[in-house]
Design an enzyme around this catalytic site. Sequence first.
Site, PDB file in Angstrom:
ATOM      1  N   SER A  44       0.830  -1.212   0.000  1.00 49.73           N
ATOM      2  CA  SER A  44       0.000   0.000   0.000  1.00 49.73           C
ATOM      3  C   SER A  44       0.866   1.264   0.000  1.00 49.73           C
ATOM      4  O   SER A  44       1.876   1.328   0.696  1.00 49.73           O
ATOM      5  CB  SER A  44      -0.879   0.045   1.249  1.00 49.73           C
ATOM      6  OG  SER A  44      -1.703  -1.078   1.338  1.00 49.73           O
ATOM      7  N   ASN A  67       2.405  -8.462  12.151  1.00 51.34           N
ATOM      8  CA  ASN A  67       3.266  -7.454  11.546  1.00 51.34           C
ATOM      9  C   ASN A  67       2.704  -6.061  11.667  1.00 51.34           C
ATOM     10  O   ASN A  67       1.491  -5.837  11.638  1.00 51.34           O
ATOM     11  CB  ASN A  67       3.616  -7.819  10.101  1.00 51.34           C
ATOM     12  CG  ASN A  67       2.542  -7.432   9.125  1.00 51.34           C
ATOM     13  OD1 ASN A  67       2.683  -6.470   8.384  1.00 51.34           O
ATOM     14  ND2 ASN A  67       1.448  -8.159   9.123  1.00 51.34           N
ATOM     15  N   LEU A  71       2.559   0.953   7.336  1.00 48.73           N
ATOM     16  CA  LEU A  71       2.269   1.435   5.978  1.00 48.73           C
ATOM     17  C   LEU A  71       3.469   2.170   5.377  1.00 48.73           C
ATOM     18  O   LEU A  71       3.323   3.185   4.686  1.00 48.73           O
ATOM     19  CB  LEU A  71       1.009   2.314   5.994  1.00 48.73           C
ATOM     20  CG  LEU A  71      -0.281   1.562   6.370  1.00 48.73           C
ATOM     21  CD1 LEU A  71      -1.405   2.530   6.743  1.00 48.73           C
ATOM     22  CD2 LEU A  71      -0.764   0.651   5.231  1.00 48.73           C
ATOM     23  N   ASN A 124      -7.093   0.072   0.430  1.00 47.76           N
ATOM     24  CA  ASN A 124      -6.830  -0.483   1.758  1.00 47.76           C
ATOM     25  C   ASN A 124      -7.519   0.391   2.798  1.00 47.76           C
ATOM     26  O   ASN A 124      -6.970   1.402   3.242  1.00 47.76           O
ATOM     27  CB  ASN A 124      -5.310  -0.568   2.005  1.00 47.76           C
ATOM     28  CG  ASN A 124      -4.978  -1.196   3.353  1.00 47.76           C
ATOM     29  OD1 ASN A 124      -5.877  -1.534   4.131  1.00 47.76           O
ATOM     30  ND2 ASN A 124      -3.685  -1.339   3.628  1.00 47.76           N
ATOM     31  N   CYS A 127      -6.369  -1.722   7.321  1.00 42.63           N
ATOM     32  CA  CYS A 127      -5.200  -2.046   8.143  1.00 42.63           C
ATOM     33  C   CYS A 127      -5.624  -2.003   9.623  1.00 42.63           C
ATOM     34  O   CYS A 127      -6.139  -0.986  10.085  1.00 42.63           O
ATOM     35  CB  CYS A 127      -4.080  -1.045   7.884  1.00 42.63           C
ATOM     36  SG  CYS A 127      -2.708  -1.254   9.035  1.00 42.63           S
ATOM     37  N   ILE A 190      -9.578 -11.373   3.245  1.00 37.02           N
ATOM     38  CA  ILE A 190      -9.680 -10.358   4.251  1.00 37.02           C
ATOM     39  C   ILE A 190      -8.312  -9.707   4.493  1.00 37.02           C
ATOM     40  O   ILE A 190      -7.277 -10.290   4.163  1.00 37.02           O
ATOM     41  CB  ILE A 190     -10.174 -10.951   5.620  1.00 37.02           C
ATOM     42  CG1 ILE A 190      -9.239 -12.112   6.034  1.00 37.02           C
ATOM     43  CG2 ILE A 190     -11.613 -11.430   5.514  1.00 37.02           C
ATOM     44  CD1 ILE A 190      -9.506 -12.679   7.421  1.00 37.02           C
ATOM     45  N   ASN A 191      -8.333  -8.533   5.109  1.00 33.04           N
ATOM     46  CA  ASN A 191      -7.084  -7.956   5.600  1.00 33.04           C
ATOM     47  C   ASN A 191      -6.728  -8.673   6.901  1.00 33.04           C
ATOM     48  O   ASN A 191      -7.482  -9.515   7.385  1.00 33.04           O
ATOM     49  CB  ASN A 191      -7.236  -6.451   5.831  1.00 33.04           C
ATOM     50  CG  ASN A 191      -5.891  -5.724   5.694  1.00 33.04           C
ATOM     51  OD1 ASN A 191      -4.853  -6.237   6.101  1.00 33.04           O
ATOM     52  ND2 ASN A 191      -5.904  -4.537   5.125  1.00 33.04           N
ATOM     53  N   SER A 192      -5.565  -8.336   7.456  1.00 32.23           N
ATOM     54  CA  SER A 192      -5.128  -9.076   8.641  1.00 32.23           C
ATOM     55  C   SER A 192      -6.040  -8.794   9.832  1.00 32.23           C
ATOM     56  O   SER A 192      -6.776  -7.812   9.877  1.00 32.23           O
ATOM     57  CB  SER A 192      -3.660  -8.789   8.946  1.00 32.23           C
ATOM     58  OG  SER A 192      -3.446  -7.416   9.006  1.00 32.23           O
TER      59      SER A 192
HETATM   60  C1  DHB Z   1       0.255  -3.164   7.605  1.00 34.24           C
HETATM   61  C2  DHB Z   1      -0.786  -2.814   6.759  1.00 34.24           C
HETATM   62  C3  DHB Z   1      -1.857  -3.666   6.605  1.00 34.24           C
HETATM   63  O1  DHB Z   1      -2.913  -3.382   5.801  1.00 34.24           O
HETATM   64  C4  DHB Z   1      -1.889  -4.868   7.316  1.00 34.24           C
HETATM   65  O2  DHB Z   1      -2.937  -5.674   7.170  1.00 34.24           O
HETATM   66  C5  DHB Z   1      -0.849  -5.212   8.157  1.00 34.24           C
HETATM   67  C6  DHB Z   1       0.225  -4.355   8.290  1.00 34.24           C
HETATM   68  C7  DHB Z   1       1.394  -2.228   7.822  1.00 34.24           C
HETATM   69  O3  DHB Z   1       1.848  -1.576   6.888  1.00 34.24           O
HETATM   70  O4  DHB Z   1       1.850  -2.134   8.968  1.00 34.24           O
END
Ligand code: DHB
Length: 305
Positions: A44, A67, A71, A124, A127, A190-192
């Site tokens: 991103s 993690n 970004l 995104n 996050c 999905i995102n994390s």
């Molecule tokens: C980060 C960004 C994300 O969208 C994610 O799911 C996990 C980590 C990041 O850049 O820290």
Amino acid sequence: MLETEILGMKLSNPLFLAAGILGTTASSMRMVANAGAGGIVTKSFSIEANDGYENPTIVKIEGGVINSVGLASPGVEAKKEELKELNDIRDKTPVIASIYGNSEEVFTDVARQTKDYVDAFELNVSCPHAQCGYGSNIGEDPDLTYNIVKSVTSSIKDVPIIVKLTPNVLDITEIAISVQKAGADGLTLINSLGPGLRIDYKTGHPILNNKFGGIAGPMIKPIALKCVYQTYDAVDIPIFGVGGIKDYKDALEFLYAGASLLQIGTSIMYEGPQIFSKISQDLEAFLEENGYSNVSEIIGLSHRL
Ligand code: DHB
């Protein structure tokens, strides 16, 4: 057998590089394309360059990682140069730009500035540990998400807009429906998860510099599958499935649940970029042995049984 065409992208296979891993420089993205990925999603980026957090930014847990990179990314000008360098691979391996921001204007401006160099955008809005105003602060709220997606889809007409959703909501279909109403062309689920925390048992210090981070890897797969399955019934736009895919069996589960395309992230850390050709070969062998002639035949199969 694995060839598909979706959102105007002609793909040799449905396995994309997920956002966040190896998606910063043109050379690392080219390497992943050469290793057999069907497409690429960048790390991103936004308007301004962002240093992100100091190390450590990633820590292992059972079944995955936490993690928190913050970004980290070059600004749009520098990213545009990296994207331009990939122009020659985009015929064979489409490139999707993952973009982030804290307002309709920022998202729309980044998209406008880079739309000639990418095959789609992935917004995104999800996050899990981003600063207030960014990330899942947006994606947990159907109205905020609607406004951002609507702003981008209203001004970018010729490049598909995909939106990556957070699982950290009571009802993911509510957000998915609002994104579809705003004119999005696809969803990434999905995102994390999280955020989560790990502490050094010897010292008592949180391990990550930012303390909290997004949980990714095989341990989130059942949640990702549930989100894909539920959302498939709720919307008509294609779904990218992502969350813990490490082999062809995981890939099959996501396809059965309703994902048309798949993304691989964390497992690259364990298996290397050759994971793309390995899963492609194994998936193709499975489809052949089971009498299918194209991967599209099994998308959403679980809903028809
Ligand atoms: C980060 C960004 C994300 O969208 C994610 O799911 C996990 C980590 C990041 O850049 O820290």
